[in-house]
Design a protein around this motif. Structure first.
Motif, PDB file in Angstrom:
ATOM      1  N   GLU A  78       0.815  -1.087  -0.002  1.00 19.33           N
ATOM      2  CA  GLU A  78      -0.210  -0.139  -0.037  1.00 19.33           C
ATOM      3  C   GLU A  78       0.854   1.194  -0.141  1.00 19.33           C
ATOM      4  O   GLU A  78       1.518   1.671   1.202  1.00 19.33           O
ATOM      5  N   ALA A  81       2.246   3.447   2.944  1.00 23.73           N
ATOM      6  CA  ALA A  81       1.807   2.512   4.314  1.00 23.73           C
ATOM      7  C   ALA A  81       2.182   1.366   4.512  1.00 23.73           C
ATOM      8  O   ALA A  81       2.641   1.059   5.745  1.00 23.73           O
ATOM      9  N   VAL A  82       2.296   0.549   3.608  1.00 30.02           N
ATOM     10  CA  VAL A  82       2.869  -0.992   3.797  1.00 30.02           C
ATOM     11  C   VAL A  82       3.655  -1.313   2.606  1.00 30.02           C
ATOM     12  O   VAL A  82       3.467  -1.045   1.225  1.00 30.02           O
ATOM     13  N   ARG A  84       5.606  -5.052   1.055  1.00 26.83           N
ATOM     14  CA  ARG A  84       5.753  -6.358   1.381  1.00 26.83           C
ATOM     15  C   ARG A  84       6.797  -6.929   0.623  1.00 26.83           C
ATOM     16  O   ARG A  84       6.992  -6.494  -0.668  1.00 26.83           O
ATOM     17  N   THR A  93       7.089  -8.100   6.086  1.00 25.61           N
ATOM     18  CA  THR A  93       6.106  -7.110   5.970  1.00 25.61           C
ATOM     19  C   THR A  93       6.675  -5.915   6.833  1.00 25.61           C
ATOM     20  O   THR A  93       6.734  -6.116   7.893  1.00 25.61           O
ATOM     21  N   LYS A  95       5.189  -2.163   7.983  1.00 24.69           N
ATOM     22  CA  LYS A  95       4.014  -1.215   8.151  1.00 24.69           C
ATOM     23  C   LYS A  95       4.342   0.223   8.638  1.00 24.69           C
ATOM     24  O   LYS A  95       5.202   0.018   9.798  1.00 24.69           O
ATOM     25  N   LYS A  96       4.353   1.182   8.108  1.00 29.68           N
ATOM     26  CA  LYS A  96       4.706   2.561   8.634  1.00 29.68           C
ATOM     27  C   LYS A  96       3.771   3.052   9.453  1.00 29.68           C
ATOM     28  O   LYS A  96       2.331   3.159   9.141  1.00 29.68           O
ATOM     29  N   THR A  97       3.975   3.855  10.655  1.00 31.46           N
ATOM     30  CA  THR A  97       3.082   4.291  11.676  1.00 31.46           C
ATOM     31  C   THR A  97       3.567   5.681  11.618  1.00 31.46           C
ATOM     32  O   THR A  97       4.322   6.315  10.948  1.00 31.46           O
ATOM     33  N   ASN A 116       0.917 -10.473   7.216  1.00 36.61           N
ATOM     34  CA  ASN A 116       0.219  -9.095   7.110  1.00 36.61           C
ATOM     35  C   ASN A 116      -0.658  -8.846   8.036  1.00 36.61           C
ATOM     36  O   ASN A 116      -0.612  -7.677   8.537  1.00 36.61           O
ATOM     37  N   GLU A 120       0.315  -5.478  10.285  1.00 37.55           N
ATOM     38  CA  GLU A 120      -0.718  -4.468   9.899  1.00 37.55           C
ATOM     39  C   GLU A 120      -1.875  -4.220  11.072  1.00 37.55           C
ATOM     40  O   GLU A 120      -2.249  -3.022  11.304  1.00 37.55           O
ATOM     41  N   GLY A 123       0.293  -2.359  13.719  1.00 38.05           N
ATOM     42  CA  GLY A 123       0.314  -0.877  12.968  1.00 38.05           C
ATOM     43  C   GLY A 123      -0.820  -0.080  12.803  1.00 38.05           C
ATOM     44  O   GLY A 123      -0.891   1.283  13.273  1.00 38.05           O
ATOM     45  N   ASP A 124      -2.041  -0.546  12.543  1.00 34.84           N
ATOM     46  CA  ASP A 124      -3.138   0.321  12.620  1.00 34.84           C
ATOM     47  C   ASP A 124      -3.615   0.671  13.957  1.00 34.84           C
ATOM     48  O   ASP A 124      -4.035   1.679  14.026  1.00 34.84           O
TER      49      ASP A 124
END
Length: 131
Positions: A78, A81-82, A84, A93, A95-97, A116, A120, A123-124
């Motif tokens: 994404e 955002a992500v 992979r 994987t 994931k950016k925060t 994932n 994720e 991360g979310d």
């Protein structure tokens, strides 16, 4: 909750009978906040390359994503955002925060989808907390 607890309890947790091979929470500046004992020793330029791909999606595609000297082929993600990556039966994987990178590395029998989900989901949650 400490950053190490997030790694130990939320990233290295069991997912349908499987676990990540290694995991870490790393500040966007490359400083390690917490990591599993098995997380590979990475180089600052590897984290810089990951951060560059979040700012310029697709920049890692030609060269691959490197983590701890291991090269992963960049696959769908994404943008911003992500990211992979895949290598043989395993992968990574990222994931950016707001402030950090959540990184999970997996190998069979864990699947890409399970990795994932674990990475994720945390991360979310951290993004929702402003972290």
């Amino acid at each position: 909750m400490s950053w190490q607890q997030y790694v130990d309890e939320h990233l290295m947790c069991e997912m349908e009978g499987n676990h990540l091979t290694s995991a870490a929470i790393i500040g966007q500046d490359g400083n390690v906040w917490a990591q599993s004992t098995s997380f590979p020793q990475f180089k600052p330029e590897e984290i810089a390359g990951i951060m560059r791909d979040f700012d310029e999606p697709g920049s890692l595609a030609p060269t691959g994503l490197y983590l701890g000297g291991t090269k992963y082929m960049v696959i769908q993600g994404e943008p911003g955002a992500v990211i992979r990556g895949k290598k043989g039966p395993g992968g990574v994987t990222v994931k950016k925060t707001t402030q950090a990178l959540i990184i999970g590395v997996y190998d069979e029998p864990m699947t890409a989808g399970q990795c994932n989900m674990v990475v994720e989901r945390l991360g979310d949650y951290l993004v929702d907390q402003g972290l």
